[in-house]
Motif scaffolding. Structure first.
Motif, mmCIF file in Angstrom:
data_model
loop_
_atom_site.group_PDB
_atom_site.id
_atom_site.type_symbol
_atom_site.label_atom_id
_atom_site.label_comp_id
_atom_site.label_asym_id
_atom_site.label_seq_id
_atom_site.Cartn_x
_atom_site.Cartn_y
_atom_site.Cartn_z
ATOM 1 N N UNK A 175 -14.318 -1.226 16.413
ATOM 2 C CA UNK A 175 -13.086 -1.179 17.317
ATOM 3 C C UNK A 175 -11.974 -0.982 16.335
ATOM 4 N N UNK A 176 -12.057 -1.849 15.175
ATOM 5 C CA UNK A 176 -10.883 -1.750 14.151
ATOM 6 C C UNK A 176 -10.656 -0.197 13.620
ATOM 7 N N UNK A 177 -11.794 0.431 13.535
ATOM 8 C CA UNK A 177 -11.818 1.824 12.933
ATOM 9 C C UNK A 177 -11.014 2.733 14.199
ATOM 10 N N UNK A 178 -11.453 2.329 15.412
ATOM 11 C CA UNK A 178 -10.917 3.268 16.242
ATOM 12 C C UNK A 178 -9.128 3.028 16.305
ATOM 13 N N UNK A 179 -8.960 1.740 16.127
ATOM 14 C CA UNK A 179 -7.485 1.427 16.430
ATOM 15 C C UNK A 179 -6.915 1.991 14.924
ATOM 16 N N UNK A 180 -7.484 2.022 13.766
ATOM 17 C CA UNK A 180 -6.894 2.497 12.465
ATOM 18 C C UNK A 180 -6.854 4.136 12.545
ATOM 19 N N UNK A 181 -7.724 4.889 13.315
ATOM 20 C CA UNK A 181 -7.612 6.180 13.488
ATOM 21 C C UNK A 181 -6.523 6.652 14.447
ATOM 22 N N UNK A 182 -6.728 6.146 15.618
ATOM 23 C CA UNK A 182 -6.183 6.608 16.700
ATOM 24 C C UNK A 182 -4.553 6.011 16.758
ATOM 25 N N UNK A 183 -4.242 4.719 16.462
ATOM 26 C CA UNK A 183 -3.185 4.106 16.296
ATOM 27 C C UNK A 183 -2.347 4.144 15.018
ATOM 28 N N UNK A 184 -2.798 3.903 13.997
ATOM 29 C CA UNK A 184 -2.255 3.775 12.619
ATOM 30 C C UNK A 184 -2.161 5.125 11.932
ATOM 31 N N UNK A 229 1.044 7.204 6.999
ATOM 32 C CA UNK A 229 0.183 6.213 7.767
ATOM 33 C C UNK A 229 0.727 4.823 7.906
ATOM 34 N N UNK A 230 0.108 3.891 8.618
ATOM 35 C CA UNK A 230 0.483 2.392 8.871
ATOM 36 C C UNK A 230 -0.758 1.643 8.074
ATOM 37 N N UNK A 231 -0.298 0.625 7.568
ATOM 38 C CA UNK A 231 -1.180 -0.352 6.815
ATOM 39 C C UNK A 231 -1.799 -1.263 7.962
ATOM 40 N N UNK A 232 -3.226 -1.500 7.549
ATOM 41 C CA UNK A 232 -3.869 -2.628 8.569
ATOM 42 C C UNK A 232 -3.683 -3.873 8.081
ATOM 43 N N UNK A 233 -2.975 -4.760 9.127
ATOM 44 C CA UNK A 233 -2.596 -5.850 8.751
ATOM 45 C C UNK A 233 -3.767 -6.965 8.735
ATOM 46 N N UNK A 240 -8.162 -9.156 -0.693
ATOM 47 C CA UNK A 240 -7.535 -8.247 -1.428
ATOM 48 C C UNK A 240 -7.395 -6.879 -1.059
ATOM 49 N N UNK A 241 -7.822 -6.672 0.203
ATOM 50 C CA UNK A 241 -7.557 -5.390 1.011
ATOM 51 C C UNK A 241 -6.612 -5.685 2.180
ATOM 52 N N UNK A 242 -6.652 -6.781 2.806
ATOM 53 C CA UNK A 242 -5.962 -7.005 4.040
ATOM 54 C C UNK A 242 -4.709 -7.793 3.831
ATOM 55 N N UNK A 243 -4.888 -8.970 2.906
ATOM 56 C CA UNK A 243 -3.762 -9.798 3.052
ATOM 57 C C UNK A 243 -2.739 -9.455 2.005
ATOM 58 N N UNK A 244 -3.292 -9.256 0.664
ATOM 59 C CA UNK A 244 -2.452 -9.130 -0.752
ATOM 60 C C UNK A 244 -1.867 -7.723 -0.635
ATOM 61 N N UNK A 263 0.735 -1.199 0.005
ATOM 62 C CA UNK A 263 0.194 0.009 0.245
ATOM 63 C C UNK A 263 0.897 1.248 0.084
ATOM 64 N N UNK A 264 0.464 2.468 -0.556
ATOM 65 C CA UNK A 264 0.963 3.670 -0.644
ATOM 66 C C UNK A 264 0.701 4.309 0.899
ATOM 67 N N UNK A 265 1.711 4.496 1.719
ATOM 68 C CA UNK A 265 1.653 4.789 3.029
ATOM 69 C C UNK A 265 2.102 6.181 3.172
ATOM 70 N N UNK A 266 2.421 6.659 2.220
ATOM 71 C CA UNK A 266 2.895 8.274 2.174
ATOM 72 C C UNK A 266 2.046 8.999 1.046
ATOM 73 N N UNK A 267 1.587 10.277 1.430
ATOM 74 C CA UNK A 267 0.563 10.952 0.466
ATOM 75 C C UNK A 267 1.487 12.025 -0.054
#
Length: 291
Positions: free
Chosen positions: A207-216, A149-153, A287-291, A139-143
């Protein structure tokens, strides 16, 4: 010899379609205003969004109640039943096309756009003008503005949610078998478990969205990766919510003594939709999380 024709029920004019259209309008406008960067519009947008969701839920329960009353009065014929099946089949087909469009956008970005931007013939334009230090990786982790940002594993919550939805498909199947055998206790048990798993899935996605916004630092402003991630998982979450509501309504009908082994298309339609939602999630997980 007198030829017999099936009776075909023609419903009276209904207010529910226009109420549903108004609800979807408010949801679209509210969601658009909510994601805008202006604080005043975001605040008003959230109220419009929640209002639209409330109207939509009211429409669903009201329209379902109307249809249930018509069915319980014996107004539907075999032809009407075929119409319901065709309508649900086309509805699910339209949903398949809906998600294919988003998967197509993801495919275009990952397989075509990103490699093209990183190609040797485009290096000068990409690096010097459009995006300095661009790397053609996903994933593109830089704008382009330099935000990271960080990718969601795929481990953790996404994997747990995958197991939950797969389990819910199994419980849904057992509920279907129990319906066809008129085993009411098993039907109530397995269908209740399916509804519970749907609610747990939605809670874990929050909870996953909260983790994505706050931690990743993974937000809608995280460039192409953030946009595709939230569009695909967000719309899927919306469909899980709708599917859970459908199953809940069917469950309440079953507790009231409605539906049996001979006449249970409402249950069958909800089961079709639930299995469709599960298949979409499997594609998302890969296709979103694994690959």
């Amino acid at each position: 010899m007198e030829q017999k024709y099936e009776n075909y029920f023609v419903p009276e004019q209904s207010q529910w379609p226009i109420i549903g259209a108004v609800a979807m309008f408010f949801i679209a406008v509210g969601a658009g205003l909510t994601v805008m960067q202006i604080d005043s519009t975001a605040s008003s947008g959230s109220y419009i969004l929640y209002g639209g969701i409330g109207i939509l839920i009211y429409m669903l329960f009201g329209w379902f109640k109307h249809v249930i009353e018509e069915s319980q009065k014996g107004l539907y014929s075999a032809q009407m039943d075929r119409s319901f099946r065709q309508g649900m089949s086309w509805f699910i087909f339209s949903e398949v096309m809906f998600f294919l469009a988003f998967f197509g956008a993801l495919f275009y970005a990952r397989v075509l756009s990103v490699p093209w931007l990183g190609g040797a013939s485009n290096n000068a334009m990409t690096y010097e003008v459009l995006w300095p230090n661009f790397e053609a990786v996903w994933p593109l982790l830089t704008t382009p503005g330099g935000d990271t940002t960080n990718a969601m594993g795929w481990q953790g919550l996404p994997l747990i949610n995958t197991i939950i939805l797969l389990t819910s498909s199994v419980t849904m199947h057992f509920a279907h078998v129990a319906m066809e055998r008129d085993e009411r206790l098993k039907l109530k048990m397995f269908l209740s478990l399916t509804v519970l798993l749907g609610v747990v899935f939605l809670g874990l996605q929050v909870e996953e969205y909260r983790h994505a916004y706050n931690d990743l630092n993974l937000t809608l402003q995280s460039g192409l990766y953030g946009n595709t991630f939230y569009l695909l998982t967000g719309f899927h979450g919306m469909h899980v919510t709708l599917g859970t509501l459908m199953l809940l309504i069917v469950l309440l009908r079953i507790f009231k003594g409605h539906l049996d082994s001979k006449q249970h298309f409402a249950f069958q339609a909800a089961a079709w939709y639930w299995h469709f939602v599960d298949v979409v999630w499997l594609c998302l997980f890969v296709f979103v999380y694994v690959l």
